[in-house]
Design an enzyme around this catalytic site. Structure first.
Site, PDB file in Angstrom:
ATOM      1  N   PHE A 164      30.363  50.514  20.645  1.00 46.81           N
ATOM      2  CA  PHE A 164      30.223  50.099  22.043  1.00 46.81           C
ATOM      3  C   PHE A 164      31.459  49.343  22.503  1.00 46.81           C
ATOM      4  CE2 PHE A 164      28.442  46.807  25.060  1.00 46.81           C
ATOM      5  CZ  PHE A 164      28.279  47.675  26.130  1.00 46.81           C
ATOM      6  N   GLU A 165      31.999  49.745  23.664  1.00 47.75           N
ATOM      7  CA  GLU A 165      33.125  49.060  24.297  1.00 47.75           C
ATOM      8  C   GLU A 165      32.644  48.563  25.660  1.00 47.75           C
ATOM      9  OE1 GLU A 165      35.547  47.158  25.766  1.00 47.75           O
ATOM     10  OE2 GLU A 165      36.601  47.894  23.976  1.00 47.75           O
ATOM     11  N   PRO A 166      32.346  47.255  25.778  1.00 44.93           N
ATOM     12  CA  PRO A 166      31.692  46.747  26.995  1.00 44.93           C
ATOM     13  C   PRO A 166      32.524  46.858  28.260  1.00 44.93           C
ATOM     14  CG  PRO A 166      32.343  44.938  25.541  1.00 44.93           C
ATOM     15  CD  PRO A 166      32.545  46.196  24.774  1.00 44.93           C
ATOM     16  N   ARG A 167      33.850  47.058  28.134  1.00 43.05           N
ATOM     17  CA  ARG A 167      34.698  47.160  29.328  1.00 43.05           C
ATOM     18  C   ARG A 167      34.873  48.591  29.810  1.00 43.05           C
ATOM     19  NH1 ARG A 167      40.110  45.447  27.133  1.00 43.05           N
ATOM     20  NH2 ARG A 167      39.294  46.740  25.436  1.00 43.05           N
ATOM     21  N   ASP A 182      30.869  53.846  28.660  1.00 49.36           N
ATOM     22  CA  ASP A 182      29.771  53.065  28.107  1.00 49.36           C
ATOM     23  C   ASP A 182      28.906  52.470  29.205  1.00 49.36           C
ATOM     24  OD1 ASP A 182      32.228  53.153  26.442  1.00 49.36           O
ATOM     25  OD2 ASP A 182      30.948  52.252  24.934  1.00 49.36           O
TER      26      ASP A 182
END
Length: 488
Positions: free
Chosen positions: A248-251, A255
């Protein structure tokens, strides 16, 4: 006779698959009819797309809306068609140097503009409304760079939304509340399908929407469509599909778009042998995306097992443009066996419309777990440095008159030229051009250096490696040589 329910279900599934396979085959075989002829290379610019977009403004099937502007004021257009309840949103080139799918989008639009495949298109457009946003980062495309004019990666701006390009993408996604989103990219040509020598020509990802990498219906639908597309690519590029790591890449937009309720499908166009401008990969984008849109319209992707997603090999990065294996390298009085991994790095010309190659040694040593688009087993061959041709040549025309293959066979890899045009960036000949006073550095095989050397076997020079291009001096065949270097 009573037919068992299980047999009936199997028949329906096989019939549906046969129908889809037939459509895919027809799309592949008729592709040249719809390929947009004005787009033939990777370095495309915003102004080249505008006449193509303009033709859809007055077409009754399409709706064109300006949905934003880039930092430098270039328009961002959304092209829509269809009347169905399922909204499918496709955007390309949020990285300016990733244009393969932008070209494929205009091929797809040409397909829908035509009168062909009437029944198939009717089914798609009755069930789906399609929205295309080509070239999200036109400022980056103008100078063929990944980032936008602000210097940020638009794909890492989903939370802060500092860029107008990112703001536009978020606003369009929200206004559509799209059911499916196709996030279209290019990846490095040096990715391979895990533990194989085959390039990852197309790579996929159904991005995670949280750190736990949970799979809900939204993400699961993306996975199922990816499995469907993978089966299509396998028909035309078997073994050449990879799957991205789903941490997961929150930026990241992918995603977050998954998190916001749109089934996000990341497609990355990688490498394909002898396809520098990625035109064959463009064709695979066209065929697989159109086929995916068709299965979304029919909703038969829902029958695909989620487990098949994990069966797609992971992306790896173990490809070189050229791998020299098992060469003998003399150093300080001893012989060593060396593998050499070479990549041909593109250098943009000033107008960013074309490029030349300045190659580098990327790795050396035991590269037995790595692969090459081109591989030479140099067992029994010794690496020898090239020499400077002893005669000063006056002009490039005089150089062209020389038998360069004979020079290479004689051990010469450099020629001094007295008058080198200042506008000339690289040598068009398979031999380096050096200035009248240029001093050649001491020869070495070393990471970061330009790969230029000769291979000798039984006292005979058999191969030349010039700026990372392999030339077989004993074979009368065309090579993929593009340019050598100029050292003034």
């Amino acid at each position: 006779m009573r037919i068992p329910i299980s047999a009936l279900i199997l028949f329906v599934c096989l019939y549906t698959h046969a129908q889809q396979t037939d459509l895919t085959t027809q799309l592949y075989e008729t592709y040249e009819t719809y390929k947009e002829p004005l787009l033939q290379k990777r370095r495309i610019k915003h102004h080249e797309l505008q006449p193509l977009i303009e033709q859809y403004k007055n077409h009754p099937k399409f709706k064109v809306t300006q949905v934003g502007k880039s930092i430098e004021g270039r328009s961002l257009s959304l092209i829509s068609l269809g009347e169905g309840p399922t909204d499918v949103f496709l955007w390309s080139q949020m990285h300016g140097d990733e244009p393969t799918a932008t070209q494929a989008i205009f091929d797809i639009l040409n397909f829908f503009k035509s009168d062909d495949f009437a029944a198939e298109k009717q089914q798609i457009l009755a069930n789906c409304t399609l929205h295309f946003l080509p070239m999200l980062n036109p400022d980056g495309a103008e100078v063929f760079q990944r980032r936008n004019r602000l210097g940020i990666d638009v794909n890492r701006d989903a939370l802060r939304l500092q860029s107008p390009e990112g703001q536009t993408l978020k606003r369009v996604r929200d206004s559509l509340d799209a059911d499916f989103g196709f996030n279209l990219h290019d990846q490095s040509t040096y990715y391979n399908a895990e533990r194989t020598e085959k390039p990852a020509t197309i790579s996929y990802l159904a991005p995670a929407y949280n750190y736990e990498k949970d799979i809900n219906e939204v993400r699961g639908n993306a996975m199922k469509v990816i499995v469907f597309m993978n089966k299509i690519i396998q028909k035309y590029a078997p073994g050449q599909v990879g799957r991205y790591n789903d941490d997961f890449e929150p930026r990241a937009f992918g995603d977050n778009i998954q998190k916001w309720g749109t089934s996000a499908i990341l497609i990355e166009s990688g490498g394909y042998h002898n396809d520098v401008e990625k035109q064959e990969i463009r064709k695979l984008n066209y065929v697989s995306i159109l086929s995916a849109i068709s299965t979304i319209a029919k909703e038969n992707y829902k029958d695909i097992a989620l487990e098949e997603y994990e069966e797609i090999p992971e992306n790896d990065r173990k490809l070189f443009d050229l791998k020299i294996a098992n060469a003998t390298y003399p150093l300080l009085g001893k012989n060593y066996i060396l593998d050499i991994g070479i990549n041909r790095l593109e250098v943009d010309k000033k107008d960013h419309n074309d490029f030349w190659y300045s190659s580098r040694i990327l790795d050396q040593g035991d590269l037995s777990t790595y692969y090459g688009y081109e591989t030479l087993d140099a067992s029994g061959h010794t690496i020898v440095p090239g020499k400077v041709y002893p005669k000063l040549v006056n002009t490039l025309n005089d150089l062209a008159a020389l038998d360069i293959t004979s020079l290479l066979k004689s051990g010469y890899t450099y020629v001094r030229v007295e008058n080198i045009p200042s506008s000339k960036l690289s040598s068009p000949f398979p031999i380096h051009i050096i200035g009248k006073r240029y001093k050649l550095p001491e020869f070495s095989i070393e990471i970061g250096l330009n790969p230029t050397f000769l291979l000798k076997k039984d006292r005979k020079i058999t191969h030349a490696i010039i700026n990372g291009f392999l030339i077989d001096l004993e074979a009368d065949k065309k090579t993929n040589f593009r340019n050598a270097m100029i050292y003034r």
